[in-house]
Write an enzyme that holds these catalytic residues in place. Sequence first.
Site, mmCIF file in Angstrom:
data_model
loop_
_atom_site.group_PDB
_atom_site.id
_atom_site.type_symbol
_atom_site.label_atom_id
_atom_site.label_comp_id
_atom_site.label_asym_id
_atom_site.label_seq_id
_atom_site.Cartn_x
_atom_site.Cartn_y
_atom_site.Cartn_z
ATOM 1 N N ARG A 240 43.854 -34.823 17.679
ATOM 2 C CA ARG A 240 43.567 -35.125 16.278
ATOM 3 C C ARG A 240 42.116 -34.762 16.003
ATOM 4 N NH1 ARG A 240 48.207 -35.021 15.620
ATOM 5 N NH2 ARG A 240 49.584 -36.585 14.678
ATOM 6 N N GLU A 269 41.296 -31.804 7.644
ATOM 7 C CA GLU A 269 42.400 -30.895 7.860
ATOM 8 C C GLU A 269 43.157 -30.743 6.553
ATOM 9 O OE1 GLU A 269 45.897 -31.223 10.911
ATOM 10 O OE2 GLU A 269 43.999 -31.225 11.991
ATOM 11 N N HIS A 288 46.874 -26.385 13.279
ATOM 12 C CA HIS A 288 47.710 -27.508 13.760
ATOM 13 C C HIS A 288 49.148 -27.036 14.064
ATOM 14 C CE1 HIS A 288 47.938 -32.176 13.611
ATOM 15 N NE2 HIS A 288 48.745 -31.682 14.540
HETATM 16 C C1 GLV Z 1 51.469 -33.344 16.088
HETATM 17 O O1 GLV Z 1 50.273 -33.347 16.033
HETATM 18 C C2 GLV Z 1 52.256 -34.525 16.039
HETATM 19 O O2 GLV Z 1 51.709 -35.634 16.017
HETATM 20 O O3 GLV Z 1 53.490 -34.387 15.998
#
Ligand code: GLV
Length: 327
Positions: A240, A269, A288
């Site tokens: 994160r 983000e 991501h």
């Molecule tokens: C990805 O970052 C998730 O938490 O699925």
Amino acid sequence: MTNNKPLVLMTHELPEDWVGELLDDYQVITGFNEKRGLDSRLIKHLDKAEGILCLLDDPIPAEALERAPDLKVISSMAVGVDNIDVAACTRLSIPVGHTPGVLTEGTADLTVALLLAVCRRLPTASEDARQGRWKNWDPTGWLGMDLNNSTVGIVGLGKIGTAVGERLASFGARIIFNNRSPQPEKEKKLNATQVELDELLRTSDFICLHAPLTEETANLINEQAFQKMKSSAILINAARGAIVDTQALTRALKEGWIWAAGLDVTDPEPLPPNHPLYKLDNCLITPHIGSATFQIRQIMANIAIENLSAGIKGIRLPYCANPEIYT
Ligand code: GLV
């Protein structure tokens, strides 16, 4: 709004061939794809909603729960649930569904891809070739860092951290890790050593973050942390964004406190296109995409719907992030 099917608020459309008939038992209202959270299309229906199906970047605060007296479940198509006020859900006995396990290997693959791309400078090398800067075989051109015989420090040795450790051990790296609780079995399996965070920061050649975002891990990698790292260190974050202080990272990369970084997650983000991190050629950023394979994302959607259905039916969720509500 006159049918008797339970009302589900879905924050983003999902492809029809992933969903099939799985949502046929519900009246589904879908939010604007380009807006995150409970947008204006959804918020007005909260008072009747029995389920919310959301994504990892949809904030679900306690205030939303207070406006949803019939809410029986929140199901997120993600493993991390830091976007949801889980403590408030637990207080209200609302189960929170998530999708652990299925994305472990894919996210570990992406982490290793990012690490290799950064340590062997693939984006710069590829761009230089494309732009005609590949003149000859240059003995000192595009030099990177060895993974073999290196020390990899993993912060957070959960499922994904362990899968990354297994992969990197097979590249000849020595694995050290820092974790909230002791992990003797994993230590043995990875031939790894558990160390204090301070030692990990000072001695690792590669630092891979795999901890969840919590009050304890927010801003964990701050200016002081960067100052402890080797100037040849490479930071990889596929967990994160907010675990890292973005301003401190930018300074550390610009001023050579560390050698490079690979980020699949950022804070904020998305990272705005004019952010100074994009201008640094020792920083590789991906949007991501840890779980972004056709197979994984479809399974995540299916598990999220399974959790949603179980919650609406009042049965235990197959994958629940706050199982204490059942005790
Ligand atoms: C990805 O970052 C998730 O938490 O699925």
